[in-house]
Design a protein around this motif. Structure first.
Motif, PDB file in Angstrom:
ATOM      1  N   LEU A 106       0.835  -1.324  -0.129  1.00  0.00           N
ATOM      2  CA  LEU A 106      -0.105  -0.079   0.067  1.00  0.00           C
ATOM      3  C   LEU A 106       0.947   1.243  -0.176  1.00  0.00           C
ATOM      4  CD1 LEU A 106      -2.635  -0.917   2.460  1.00  0.00           C
ATOM      5  CD2 LEU A 106      -2.653  -1.458   0.116  1.00  0.00           C
ATOM      6  N   GLN A 107       1.667   1.404  -1.088  1.00  0.00           N
ATOM      7  CA  GLN A 107       2.456   2.434  -1.113  1.00  0.00           C
ATOM      8  C   GLN A 107       2.075   3.712  -1.389  1.00  0.00           C
ATOM      9  OE1 GLN A 107       6.060   1.575  -3.572  1.00  0.00           O
ATOM     10  NE2 GLN A 107       6.569  -0.460  -2.422  1.00  0.00           N
ATOM     11  N   ASP A 108       0.908   3.796  -1.882  1.00  0.00           N
ATOM     12  CA  ASP A 108       0.186   5.120  -2.500  1.00  0.00           C
ATOM     13  C   ASP A 108      -1.196   5.324  -1.174  1.00  0.00           C
ATOM     14  OD1 ASP A 108       1.364   5.276  -4.446  1.00  0.00           O
ATOM     15  OD2 ASP A 108      -0.468   4.480  -5.829  1.00  0.00           O
ATOM     16  N   LEU A 109      -0.772   4.765   0.048  1.00  0.00           N
ATOM     17  CA  LEU A 109      -1.882   5.093   1.002  1.00  0.00           C
ATOM     18  C   LEU A 109      -1.474   6.408   1.755  1.00  0.00           C
ATOM     19  CD1 LEU A 109      -4.492   3.672   2.330  1.00  0.00           C
ATOM     20  CD2 LEU A 109      -2.869   3.025   4.095  1.00  0.00           C
ATOM     21  N   CYS A 110      -2.615   7.366   1.643  1.00  0.00           N
ATOM     22  CA  CYS A 110      -1.933   8.745   2.334  1.00  0.00           C
ATOM     23  C   CYS A 110      -2.819   8.694   4.154  1.00  0.00           C
ATOM     24  CB  CYS A 110      -2.563   9.568   1.554  1.00  0.00           C
ATOM     25  SG  CYS A 110      -1.773   9.952   0.286  1.00  0.00           S
ATOM     26  N   VAL A 111      -3.936   8.015   4.137  1.00  0.00           N
ATOM     27  CA  VAL A 111      -4.670   8.123   5.498  1.00  0.00           C
ATOM     28  C   VAL A 111      -4.982   6.911   5.932  1.00  0.00           C
ATOM     29  CG1 VAL A 111      -6.694   9.261   6.671  1.00  0.00           C
ATOM     30  CG2 VAL A 111      -5.529  10.590   4.612  1.00  0.00           C
ATOM     31  N   LEU A 112      -4.403   6.629   7.331  1.00  0.00           N
ATOM     32  CA  LEU A 112      -4.617   5.182   7.873  1.00  0.00           C
ATOM     33  C   LEU A 112      -5.271   5.497   9.140  1.00  0.00           C
ATOM     34  CD1 LEU A 112      -4.644   2.264   8.106  1.00  0.00           C
ATOM     35  CD2 LEU A 112      -2.356   2.446   8.772  1.00  0.00           C
ATOM     36  N   ASN A 113      -6.701   4.925   9.417  1.00  0.00           N
ATOM     37  CA  ASN A 113      -7.040   5.166  10.708  1.00  0.00           C
ATOM     38  C   ASN A 113      -7.508   3.928  11.282  1.00  0.00           C
ATOM     39  OD1 ASN A 113      -8.799   5.869  12.928  1.00  0.00           O
ATOM     40  ND2 ASN A 113     -10.061   7.467  11.775  1.00  0.00           N
ATOM     41  N   LEU A 114      -6.721   3.837  12.526  1.00  0.00           N
ATOM     42  CA  LEU A 114      -6.890   2.496  13.097  1.00  0.00           C
ATOM     43  C   LEU A 114      -7.525   2.702  14.716  1.00  0.00           C
ATOM     44  CD1 LEU A 114      -3.315   0.887  12.577  1.00  0.00           C
ATOM     45  CD2 LEU A 114      -5.549   0.190  11.636  1.00  0.00           C
ATOM     46  N   SER A 115      -7.774   3.712  14.837  1.00  0.00           N
ATOM     47  CA  SER A 115      -8.451   4.374  16.180  1.00  0.00           C
ATOM     48  C   SER A 115      -9.615   3.376  16.705  1.00  0.00           C
ATOM     49  CB  SER A 115      -8.880   5.808  16.105  1.00  0.00           C
ATOM     50  OG  SER A 115      -9.880   6.059  15.455  1.00  0.00           O
ATOM     51  N   ASN A 117      -9.725   0.615  18.755  1.00  0.00           N
ATOM     52  CA  ASN A 117      -9.641  -0.850  18.415  1.00  0.00           C
ATOM     53  C   ASN A 117      -9.106  -1.073  19.793  1.00  0.00           C
ATOM     54  OD1 ASN A 117     -10.421  -2.145  15.662  1.00  0.00           O
ATOM     55  ND2 ASN A 117      -9.553  -0.223  15.253  1.00  0.00           N
ATOM     56  N   GLN A 118      -8.423  -2.510  19.809  1.00  0.00           N
ATOM     57  CA  GLN A 118      -8.066  -3.081  21.096  1.00  0.00           C
ATOM     58  C   GLN A 118      -6.499  -3.246  20.815  1.00  0.00           C
ATOM     59  OE1 GLN A 118     -10.743  -6.240  22.332  1.00  0.00           O
ATOM     60  NE2 GLN A 118     -12.432  -4.866  22.031  1.00  0.00           N
ATOM     61  N   LEU A 119      -5.699  -2.760  19.940  1.00  0.00           N
ATOM     62  CA  LEU A 119      -4.321  -2.938  19.765  1.00  0.00           C
ATOM     63  C   LEU A 119      -3.551  -2.832  21.034  1.00  0.00           C
ATOM     64  CD1 LEU A 119      -4.196  -1.428  16.337  1.00  0.00           C
ATOM     65  CD2 LEU A 119      -4.461  -3.835  16.779  1.00  0.00           C
ATOM     66  N   SER A 120      -2.567  -3.902  21.269  1.00  0.00           N
ATOM     67  CA  SER A 120      -1.921  -3.761  22.488  1.00  0.00           C
ATOM     68  C   SER A 120      -0.227  -3.765  21.899  1.00  0.00           C
ATOM     69  CB  SER A 120      -2.050  -4.927  23.489  1.00  0.00           C
ATOM     70  OG  SER A 120      -1.897  -5.966  23.038  1.00  0.00           O
ATOM     71  N   TYR A 121      -0.098  -3.975  20.653  1.00  0.00           N
ATOM     72  CA  TYR A 121       1.130  -4.085  20.422  1.00  0.00           C
ATOM     73  C   TYR A 121       1.423  -3.875  18.716  1.00  0.00           C
ATOM     74  CZ  TYR A 121       5.831  -5.873  19.409  1.00  0.00           C
ATOM     75  OH  TYR A 121       7.290  -6.135  19.099  1.00  0.00           O
ATOM     76  N   LEU A 122       2.519  -3.202  18.277  1.00  0.00           N
ATOM     77  CA  LEU A 122       2.587  -2.989  16.954  1.00  0.00           C
ATOM     78  C   LEU A 122       3.664  -3.979  16.531  1.00  0.00           C
ATOM     79  CD1 LEU A 122       2.080   0.722  16.589  1.00  0.00           C
ATOM     80  CD2 LEU A 122       0.388  -1.178  16.123  1.00  0.00           C
ATOM     81  N   GLU A 123       3.527  -4.751  15.448  1.00  0.00           N
ATOM     82  CA  GLU A 123       4.548  -5.567  14.845  1.00  0.00           C
ATOM     83  C   GLU A 123       5.760  -4.832  14.518  1.00  0.00           C
ATOM     84  OE1 GLU A 123       5.339  -8.704  15.142  1.00  0.00           O
ATOM     85  OE2 GLU A 123       3.353  -9.687  15.957  1.00  0.00           O
ATOM     86  N   PRO A 124       6.879  -4.756  14.470  1.00  0.00           N
ATOM     87  CA  PRO A 124       8.027  -4.217  13.829  1.00  0.00           C
ATOM     88  C   PRO A 124       7.923  -4.407  12.433  1.00  0.00           C
ATOM     89  CG  PRO A 124       9.104  -5.337  15.887  1.00  0.00           C
ATOM     90  CD  PRO A 124       7.479  -5.930  15.754  1.00  0.00           C
ATOM     91  N   GLY A 125       7.920  -3.353  11.601  1.00  0.00           N
ATOM     92  CA  GLY A 125       8.149  -3.482  10.162  1.00  0.00           C
ATOM     93  C   GLY A 125       6.710  -3.366   9.492  1.00  0.00           C
ATOM     94  N   ILE A 126       5.492  -3.181  10.539  1.00  0.00           N
ATOM     95  CA  ILE A 126       4.051  -3.139  10.216  1.00  0.00           C
ATOM     96  C   ILE A 126       3.691  -1.973   9.141  1.00  0.00           C
ATOM     97  CG2 ILE A 126       3.382  -1.995  12.019  1.00  0.00           C
ATOM     98  CD1 ILE A 126       0.744  -3.596  11.724  1.00  0.00           C
ATOM     99  N   PHE A 127       4.392  -0.728   9.397  1.00  0.00           N
ATOM    100  CA  PHE A 127       4.106   0.482   8.501  1.00  0.00           C
ATOM    101  C   PHE A 127       5.344   0.553   7.498  1.00  0.00           C
ATOM    102  CE2 PHE A 127       2.529   1.574  12.735  1.00  0.00           C
ATOM    103  CZ  PHE A 127       1.184   1.371  12.573  1.00  0.00           C
ATOM    104  N   ASP A 128       5.958  -0.381   7.167  1.00  0.00           N
ATOM    105  CA  ASP A 128       7.493  -0.014   6.341  1.00  0.00           C
ATOM    106  C   ASP A 128       7.135   0.138   4.807  1.00  0.00           C
ATOM    107  OD1 ASP A 128       8.873  -0.223   8.352  1.00  0.00           O
ATOM    108  OD2 ASP A 128      10.212  -2.401   7.887  1.00  0.00           O
ATOM    109  N   ASP A 129       5.819  -0.439   4.409  1.00  0.00           N
ATOM    110  CA  ASP A 129       5.533  -0.110   2.968  1.00  0.00           C
ATOM    111  C   ASP A 129       4.816   1.060   2.703  1.00  0.00           C
ATOM    112  OD1 ASP A 129       6.740  -2.404   2.219  1.00  0.00           O
ATOM    113  OD2 ASP A 129       5.124  -3.087   0.964  1.00  0.00           O
ATOM    114  N   LEU A 130       4.196   1.763   3.754  1.00  0.00           N
ATOM    115  CA  LEU A 130       3.389   2.824   3.795  1.00  0.00           C
ATOM    116  C   LEU A 130       4.282   4.215   3.534  1.00  0.00           C
ATOM    117  CD1 LEU A 130       0.930   2.116   6.630  1.00  0.00           C
ATOM    118  CD2 LEU A 130       0.897   1.250   4.358  1.00  0.00           C
TER     119      LEU A 130
END
Length: 372
Positions: A106-115, A117-130
């Motif tokens: 998703l290299q063209d993604l400009c806006v990401l809303n994850l608000s 939710n119940q996320l307790s951890y972010l995997e390293p590398g999860i945003f690397d393609d954005l």
């Protein structure tokens, strides 16, 4: 449903939100490949799961809204074909974890809303393609920590919202890569400590929100890398003392909010370095004493709020050099005496107005004490 999809598809958008849907067939969008669909809204339903290839036919999609559903998990490959996607809204679901590969491609993604939710951890590398991401909202989750370099590839990010999580510490390097970030919101977390250097590299940051946390002190060197900061919000923490010289690196700061802390005194030159400051809020602290010279260097200050404190007297010359001041809040203190020259250094019109108002404050205070 088929008729609805066809009618909406002709407009390059499909909206099937607010229909109490609990499941979507795997082949729901098959046959729509030639419609060049650009916008899909399946928000405000009761979806608990989505087939992993449900969006595959929609490779022209620019906006996808899946907000306000009951999703707990998403297949790692669910967005793989959406290479032109610009906006993805996953707000208000029940997502507990996201796989490292969930946003791959998703290299063209400009806006990401994850608000929300119940996320307790972010995997390293999860945003690397954005690589084009401009706005990232992770507010209202259960994050307790941010891994080092988690945002390292988000060179275009301008807005990062981490408000209302469970963050208790910020490690040095957690914001690496955010060289164009303009606004960072860390309000309403559980921050007790900020490691020196945790904001390194945020050279274009303009707004920093750290209100409603549990900060009692600031480590030396915390301001390194924040030379462009214009607004700093530190309300509702546990600050008891401000070290003189701490703000030396904030030469562009225009607004500083320190209300609702536990400050008892302001020492001489405590705000030295804030030559651009226009608004200073110190309301609802426990201030008992303002040392002469505590406002030194604030020649551009226009608004000063020291209301709702425990001040009984103002020292001579305490407002010296505040020639730009237009508004001064003094209400709800415990003043017992008044000296004619305490407002020296202020503009003539403001000084005259304050003298009149201050006499009234003293009369009201004395009258209240007599009645009690």
């Amino acid at each position: 449903m088929c008729e609805l999809l066809s009618n909406n598809g002709e407009k390059h958008e499909i909206n099937i939100s607010r229909r109490a849907l609990t499941i979507l067939p795997r082949d729901l969008f098959h046959g729509l490949e030639n419609l060049q669909l650009q916008e899909l809204d399946i928000g405000d339903n009761n979806l608990t799961t989505l087939p992993k290839d449900i969006f595959d036919p929609l490779d022209d999609l620019r906006t996808l809204r899946i907000n306000y559903n009951e999703l707990q998990y998403l297949e790692s490959s669910i967005f793989y074909e959406l290479l032109q996607l610009k906006e993805l809204n996953l707000r208000n679901n029940k997502l507990i974890i996201l796989s490292k590969d969930i946003f791959n491609g998703l290299q063209d993604l400009c806006v990401l809303n994850l608000s929300c939710n119940q996320l307790s951890y972010l995997e390293p590398g999860i945003f690397d393609d954005l690589l084009s991401l401009n706005d990232l909202d992770i507010m209202g989750n259960s994050l307790t920590t941010l891994p080092k370099d988690i945002f390292r590839n988000l060179k275009e990010l301008r807005y990062l919202n981490l408000r209302r999580n469970e963050l208790n510490n910020l490690e040095s390097g957690c914001f690496n890569g955010l060289e164009n970030l303009s606004s960072l919101n860390l309000d309403s977390n559980k921050l007790q400590n900020l490691e020196s250097g945790c904001f390194n590299g945020l050279s274009k940051l303009r707004k920093l929100h750290i209100s409603r946390n549990s900060l009692a002190t600031f480590p030396e060197g915390l301001s390194n890398g924040l030379e462009s900061l214009q607004r700093l919000y530190l309300c509702s923490n546990k600050l008891q003392h401000l070290e003189s010289g701490y703000f030396n690196s904030f030469s562009r700061l225009e607004k500083l909010e320190l209300g609702c802390n536990s400050l008892t005194t302001l020492s001489k030159d405590v705000f030295k370095g804030l030559e651009s400051l226009k608004i200073l809020d110190l309301y609802t602290n426990k201030l008992q004493h303002l040392e002469p010279g505590c406002f030194n260097g604030l020649s551009r200050l226009e608004v000063l709020d020291i209301g709702c404190n425990n001040l009984t007297i103002l020292s001579k010359g305490v407002f010296n050099d505040l020639e730009s001041l237009r508004t001064l809040f003094l209400f709800s203190n415990e003043f017992t005496s008044f000296s004619e020259d305490i407002f020296n250094g202020l503009s003539k019109s403001l000084s005259s107005l304050l003298r009149s108002a201050f006499y009234q404050i003293l009369r009201d205070s004395m009258s209240a004490k007599k009645k009690s």
